[in-house]
Design a protein around this motif. Structure first.
Motif, PDB file in Angstrom:
ATOM      1  N   MET A  69      31.566   6.290  -0.376  1.00  0.00           N
ATOM      2  CA  MET A  69      31.455   5.638  -1.683  1.00  0.00           C
ATOM      3  C   MET A  69      32.579   4.616  -1.837  1.00  0.00           C
ATOM      4  SD  MET A  69      32.919   8.613  -4.221  1.00  0.00           S
ATOM      5  CE  MET A  69      34.307   9.622  -3.731  1.00  0.00           C
ATOM      6  N   TYR A  70      32.304   3.628  -2.690  1.00  0.00           N
ATOM      7  CA  TYR A  70      33.310   2.613  -2.976  1.00  0.00           C
ATOM      8  C   TYR A  70      34.047   2.942  -4.262  1.00  0.00           C
ATOM      9  CZ  TYR A  70      31.871  -0.692   0.640  1.00  0.00           C
ATOM     10  OH  TYR A  70      31.626  -1.301   1.840  1.00  0.00           O
ATOM     11  N   ILE A  71      35.375   2.837  -4.226  1.00  0.00           N
ATOM     12  CA  ILE A  71      36.211   2.933  -5.414  1.00  0.00           C
ATOM     13  C   ILE A  71      37.168   1.751  -5.380  1.00  0.00           C
ATOM     14  CG2 ILE A  71      37.928   4.282  -6.683  1.00  0.00           C
ATOM     15  CD1 ILE A  71      36.770   6.802  -5.484  1.00  0.00           C
ATOM     16  N   ASP A  72      37.031   0.860  -6.343  1.00  0.00           N
ATOM     17  CA  ASP A  72      37.918  -0.309  -6.415  1.00  0.00           C
ATOM     18  C   ASP A  72      37.926  -1.079  -5.088  1.00  0.00           C
ATOM     19  OD1 ASP A  72      39.599  -1.920  -7.925  1.00  0.00           O
ATOM     20  OD2 ASP A  72      41.413  -0.918  -7.227  1.00  0.00           O
ATOM     21  N   ASN A  73      36.746  -1.196  -4.477  1.00  0.00           N
ATOM     22  CA  ASN A  73      36.539  -1.913  -3.210  1.00  0.00           C
ATOM     23  C   ASN A  73      37.153  -1.226  -1.989  1.00  0.00           C
ATOM     24  OD1 ASN A  73      35.025  -4.064  -4.335  1.00  0.00           O
ATOM     25  ND2 ASN A  73      36.918  -5.009  -5.066  1.00  0.00           N
ATOM     26  N   TYR A  74      37.580   0.034  -2.159  1.00  0.00           N
ATOM     27  CA  TYR A  74      38.025   0.850  -1.023  1.00  0.00           C
ATOM     28  C   TYR A  74      36.911   1.820  -0.650  1.00  0.00           C
ATOM     29  CZ  TYR A  74      42.945  -0.573  -1.340  1.00  0.00           C
ATOM     30  OH  TYR A  74      44.115  -1.296  -1.326  1.00  0.00           O
ATOM     31  N   TRP A  75      36.631   1.945   0.651  1.00  0.00           N
ATOM     32  CA  TRP A  75      35.624   2.904   1.109  1.00  0.00           C
ATOM     33  C   TRP A  75      36.265   4.276   1.253  1.00  0.00           C
ATOM     34  CZ3 TRP A  75      30.628   3.493   1.237  1.00  0.00           C
ATOM     35  CH2 TRP A  75      30.072   4.516   2.020  1.00  0.00           C
ATOM     36  N   VAL A  76      35.677   5.271   0.571  1.00  0.00           N
ATOM     37  CA  VAL A  76      36.230   6.622   0.530  1.00  0.00           C
ATOM     38  C   VAL A  76      35.147   7.636   0.914  1.00  0.00           C
ATOM     39  CG1 VAL A  76      37.362   8.359  -0.916  1.00  0.00           C
ATOM     40  CG2 VAL A  76      37.784   5.922  -1.347  1.00  0.00           C
ATOM     41  N   GLU A  77      35.517   8.604   1.748  1.00  0.00           N
ATOM     42  CA  GLU A  77      34.613   9.705   2.080  1.00  0.00           C
ATOM     43  C   GLU A  77      35.312  11.020   1.769  1.00  0.00           C
ATOM     44  OE1 GLU A  77      33.226   9.388   6.098  1.00  0.00           O
ATOM     45  OE2 GLU A  77      32.745   7.246   5.901  1.00  0.00           O
ATOM     46  N   ARG A  78      34.554  11.959   1.141  1.00  0.00           N
ATOM     47  CA  ARG A  78      35.106  13.274   0.796  1.00  0.00           C
ATOM     48  C   ARG A  78      34.290  14.359   1.486  1.00  0.00           C
ATOM     49  NH1 ARG A  78      36.152  13.198  -5.758  1.00  0.00           N
ATOM     50  NH2 ARG A  78      37.694  14.804  -5.251  1.00  0.00           N
ATOM     51  N   TYR A  79      35.000  15.369   1.988  1.00  0.00           N
ATOM     52  CA  TYR A  79      34.339  16.487   2.647  1.00  0.00           C
ATOM     53  C   TYR A  79      34.943  17.799   2.146  1.00  0.00           C
ATOM     54  CZ  TYR A  79      33.080  12.768   5.935  1.00  0.00           C
ATOM     55  OH  TYR A  79      32.624  11.599   6.491  1.00  0.00           O
ATOM     56  N   GLY A  80      34.095  18.744   1.767  1.00  0.00           N
ATOM     57  CA  GLY A  80      34.555  20.071   1.412  1.00  0.00           C
ATOM     58  C   GLY A  80      35.163  20.173   0.026  1.00  0.00           C
ATOM     59  N   ASN A  81      35.751  21.341  -0.220  1.00  0.00           N
ATOM     60  CA  ASN A  81      36.373  21.632  -1.513  1.00  0.00           C
ATOM     61  C   ASN A  81      37.745  22.248  -1.281  1.00  0.00           C
ATOM     62  OD1 ASN A  81      33.984  21.063  -3.341  1.00  0.00           O
ATOM     63  ND2 ASN A  81      33.096  22.614  -1.992  1.00  0.00           N
ATOM     64  N   GLY A  82      38.510  22.355  -2.364  1.00  0.00           N
ATOM     65  CA  GLY A  82      39.824  22.968  -2.272  1.00  0.00           C
ATOM     66  C   GLY A  82      40.943  21.951  -2.375  1.00  0.00           C
ATOM     67  N   GLN A  83      42.127  22.355  -1.918  1.00  0.00           N
ATOM     68  CA  GLN A  83      43.302  21.493  -1.961  1.00  0.00           C
ATOM     69  C   GLN A  83      43.026  20.194  -1.194  1.00  0.00           C
ATOM     70  OE1 GLN A  83      46.229  21.495  -3.442  1.00  0.00           O
ATOM     71  NE2 GLN A  83      46.993  19.704  -2.346  1.00  0.00           N
ATOM     72  N   PRO A  84      43.208  19.026  -1.848  1.00  0.00           N
ATOM     73  CA  PRO A  84      42.890  17.758  -1.177  1.00  0.00           C
ATOM     74  C   PRO A  84      43.913  17.347  -0.128  1.00  0.00           C
ATOM     75  CG  PRO A  84      43.634  17.373  -3.438  1.00  0.00           C
ATOM     76  CD  PRO A  84      43.540  18.844  -3.270  1.00  0.00           C
ATOM     77  N   VAL A  85      43.389  16.910   1.015  1.00  0.00           N
ATOM     78  CA  VAL A  85      44.201  16.358   2.101  1.00  0.00           C
ATOM     79  C   VAL A  85      43.699  14.937   2.346  1.00  0.00           C
ATOM     80  CG1 VAL A  85      44.906  16.573   4.505  1.00  0.00           C
ATOM     81  CG2 VAL A  85      44.481  18.642   3.146  1.00  0.00           C
ATOM     82  N   VAL A  86      44.576  13.956   2.174  1.00  0.00           N
ATOM     83  CA  VAL A  86      44.212  12.544   2.335  1.00  0.00           C
ATOM     84  C   VAL A  86      44.704  12.054   3.692  1.00  0.00           C
ATOM     85  CG1 VAL A  86      44.545  10.204   1.461  1.00  0.00           C
ATOM     86  CG2 VAL A  86      44.295  12.112  -0.152  1.00  0.00           C
ATOM     87  N   LEU A  87      43.815  11.378   4.446  1.00  0.00           N
ATOM     88  CA  LEU A  87      44.146  10.906   5.789  1.00  0.00           C
ATOM     89  C   LEU A  87      44.006   9.388   5.885  1.00  0.00           C
ATOM     90  CD1 LEU A  87      41.929  13.724   6.871  1.00  0.00           C
ATOM     91  CD2 LEU A  87      44.102  13.602   8.029  1.00  0.00           C
ATOM     92  N   LEU A  88      45.041   8.737   6.424  1.00  0.00           N
ATOM     93  CA  LEU A  88      45.053   7.278   6.559  1.00  0.00           C
ATOM     94  C   LEU A  88      45.157   6.902   8.041  1.00  0.00           C
ATOM     95  CD1 LEU A  88      47.553   6.398   3.652  1.00  0.00           C
ATOM     96  CD2 LEU A  88      45.045   6.549   3.549  1.00  0.00           C
ATOM     97  N   HIS A  89      44.226   6.080   8.513  1.00  0.00           N
ATOM     98  CA  HIS A  89      44.104   5.715   9.929  1.00  0.00           C
ATOM     99  C   HIS A  89      45.072   4.609  10.337  1.00  0.00           C
ATOM    100  CE1 HIS A  89      42.209   1.902   8.893  1.00  0.00           C
ATOM    101  NE2 HIS A  89      41.544   2.562   7.951  1.00  0.00           N
ATOM    102  N   GLY A  90      45.064   4.290  11.632  1.00  0.00           N
ATOM    103  CA  GLY A  90      45.915   3.236  12.166  1.00  0.00           C
ATOM    104  C   GLY A  90      45.183   1.905  12.310  1.00  0.00           C
ATOM    105  N   PHE A  91      45.896   0.908  12.840  1.00  0.00           N
ATOM    106  CA  PHE A  91      45.334  -0.426  13.048  1.00  0.00           C
ATOM    107  C   PHE A  91      44.163  -0.356  14.025  1.00  0.00           C
ATOM    108  CE2 PHE A  91      45.520  -4.644  15.230  1.00  0.00           C
ATOM    109  CZ  PHE A  91      45.183  -5.420  14.130  1.00  0.00           C
ATOM    110  N   THR A  92      43.087  -1.004  13.692  1.00  0.00           N
ATOM    111  CA  THR A  92      41.784  -1.036  14.390  1.00  0.00           C
ATOM    112  C   THR A  92      41.003   0.270  14.216  1.00  0.00           C
ATOM    113  OG1 THR A  92      42.400  -0.244  16.621  1.00  0.00           O
ATOM    114  CG2 THR A  92      42.701  -2.605  16.169  1.00  0.00           C
TER     115      THR A  92
END
Length: 270
Positions: free
Chosen positions: A1-24
């Motif tokens: 889904m898009y939020i403020d032009n950022y593509w976001v994907e969510r999986y599962g429930n519980g305590q949120p863990v956010v992951l940010l990828h590297g270049f390319t």
């Protein structure tokens, strides 16, 4: 889904863990980690210039503000933040700017930026050269060059199917996006945060591969400055530990988040 032009994907429930990828990279970078977090909610985001994200930023600070808006829209008040390489620099910059939102911070092969103006000027020149190369060549020619730089030499030993998966992710990018990323969020453009490391009170896990000597030395220095950090040097791994030693990476990350997250909750009265 898009939020403020950022593509976001969510999986599962519980305590949120956010992951940010590297270049390319993209949100696809983290798909193989999902089995390690069956009891948590995983949130993966395409950073500016990558994947499906169409947001444009002018600086690392601008990106952190954009992520802040995304997290607010998602209703996240406190979460575990993980970043790899460029995503690690982004995660660290975000944690310095919004420490109250970060429950634990995990940095894989990341740095706090370049300390001196001379170093930043030299890196900006290199990043501009790489941006020009990308602009003047096909994406495939650039990817051929990129996957053969010394930083990724240890990945040559990976099984063919894993190397092809990484290559496919790189080839899925847009040239304009990669150029935009280099010229706005590249290491040379990032305001260094060395002098803010001592102020970070949340638990921090620094992960580096033993074959990535440059980042081993950087992270040893970071570990000395941070009051609540631990350094994990992973054997038989280079820059991309989450690819080269996925089981070890996933296990250490899962244990760190469970242990330190709970102890941090206790300290904060949660």
């Amino acid at each position: 889904m898009y939020i403020d032009n950022y593509w976001v994907e969510r999986y599962g429930n519980g305590q949120p863990v956010v992951l940010l990828h590297g270049f390319t990279g993209s949100s696809q970078t983290w798909q193989s980690l999902r089995p390690f977090f069956s009891k948590q909610q995983l949130i993966v985001i395409d950073l500016p210039g990558h994947g499906h994200t169409t947001a444009k930023v002018e600086s690392m600070d601008d990106c952190c503000k954009g992520l802040y808006r995304v997290f607010n829209e998602l209703g996240l008040e406190l979460f575990d933040l993980v970043g790899y390489s460029m995503g690690g620099r982004t995660a660290l910059s975000f944690a310095c700017k919004y420490p109250e939102m970060v429950r634990t911070l995990t940095l894989e092969s990341a740095s706090p930026g370049l300390a001196t103006k001379a170093e930043r000027d030299a890196r900006q020149h290199k990043d501009q050269e790489l941006a020009d190369y990308i602009s003047n060549h096909s994406l495939e020619v650039f990817v051929n060059k990129w996957e053969n730089i010394p930083l990724f030499a240890s990945q040559k030993q990976l099984p063919f199917e894993i190397r092809e998966k990484i290559r496919h992710e790189r080839l899925s990018q847009a040239k304009e996006g990669l150029v935009h990323s280099l010229l706005t969020m590249g290491t040379g453009m990032m305001p260094p945060v060395w002098n803010q490391l001592a102020q970070l009170k949340m638990p921090v896990l620094l992960m580096v591969g033993e074959r990535d000597q440059k980042f081993v030395e950087i992270n040893k220095k970071m570990d000395k400055w941070m009051p609540n950090s631990r350094l994990a040097i992973i054997e038989n791994a280079g820059h991309a530990i989450h690819v080269e030693q996925i089981k070890i990476f996933g296990t250490i990350l899962e244990e760190f988040i469970l242990e330190e997250g709970h102890s941090n909750d206790s300290r904060m009265g949660k």
